[in-house]
Design an enzyme around this catalytic site. Structure first.
Site, PDB file in Angstrom:
ATOM      1  N   HIS A  26       0.834  -1.185   0.270  1.00 47.84           N
ATOM      2  CA  HIS A  26       0.063  -0.108  -0.110  1.00 47.84           C
ATOM      3  C   HIS A  26       1.169   1.383  -0.120  1.00 47.84           C
ATOM      4  CE1 HIS A  26       0.593  -0.625   4.417  1.00 47.84           C
ATOM      5  NE2 HIS A  26       0.799   0.677   4.384  1.00 47.84           N
ATOM      6  N   ALA A  27       0.184   2.320  -0.258  1.00 48.77           N
ATOM      7  CA  ALA A  27       0.780   3.609  -0.139  1.00 48.77           C
ATOM      8  C   ALA A  27      -0.233   4.405   0.744  1.00 48.77           C
ATOM      9  CB  ALA A  27       1.170   4.433  -1.541  1.00 48.77           C
TER      10      ALA A  27
END
Length: 137
Positions: A51-52
């Site tokens: 994820h970011a």
């Protein structure tokens, strides 16, 4: 915007007595810490992260064991970091897609710039590329 980078915390002590590493608010960590969490007992075959973030900045520390962290920026710049010294942290900016793999005994300590908010997570790689890739002028 910063790219991912390593932070060397002081390593105070000696082999015969042990070591301590310390930082005080915003001395080495480039943000005010609002959340601290740790992960442990993660099987070596598991890849976490994926994820970011929209706004969260993080510093990842291998408090024990080894972490292999891969970061990717929207421009395609990929970096691989091997964290295995508890006095070294990795700054991960919000715009970096990141994954982590752990040695069997790893304990990951994370310092985060904001409290947990599910809406801050970008969990789709395609959304990450769409959100963070610079738009043509």
């Amino acid at each position: 915007m910063n790219d991912p980078f390593l932070i060397n915390f002081p390593k105070l002590g000696a082999p015969e007595i042990g070591y301590i590493s310390v930082t005080e608010q915003q001395q080495l960590v480039p943000f005010e810490v609002k959340r601290i969490f740790w992960t442990y007992y993660t099987p070596e075959s598991i890849v976490r992260g994926r994820h970011a973030h929209h706004v969260t900045e993080q510093v990842l520390i291998a408090a024990a064991g080894r972490l292999t962290v891969t970061t990717e920026l929207a421009d395609g710049n990929i970096q691989l970091f091997r964290l295995e010294d508890p006095h070294v942290g990795l700054y991960v900016p919000p715009h970096a897609w990141h994954t982590m793999q752990y040695s069997h005994s790893a304990v990951q300590l994370v310092l985060a710039s904001v409290p947990y908010q599910e809406a801050d997570y970008i969990r789709s790689y395609e959304d990450f590329k769409r959100i963070w890739t610079p738009k043509a002028q």
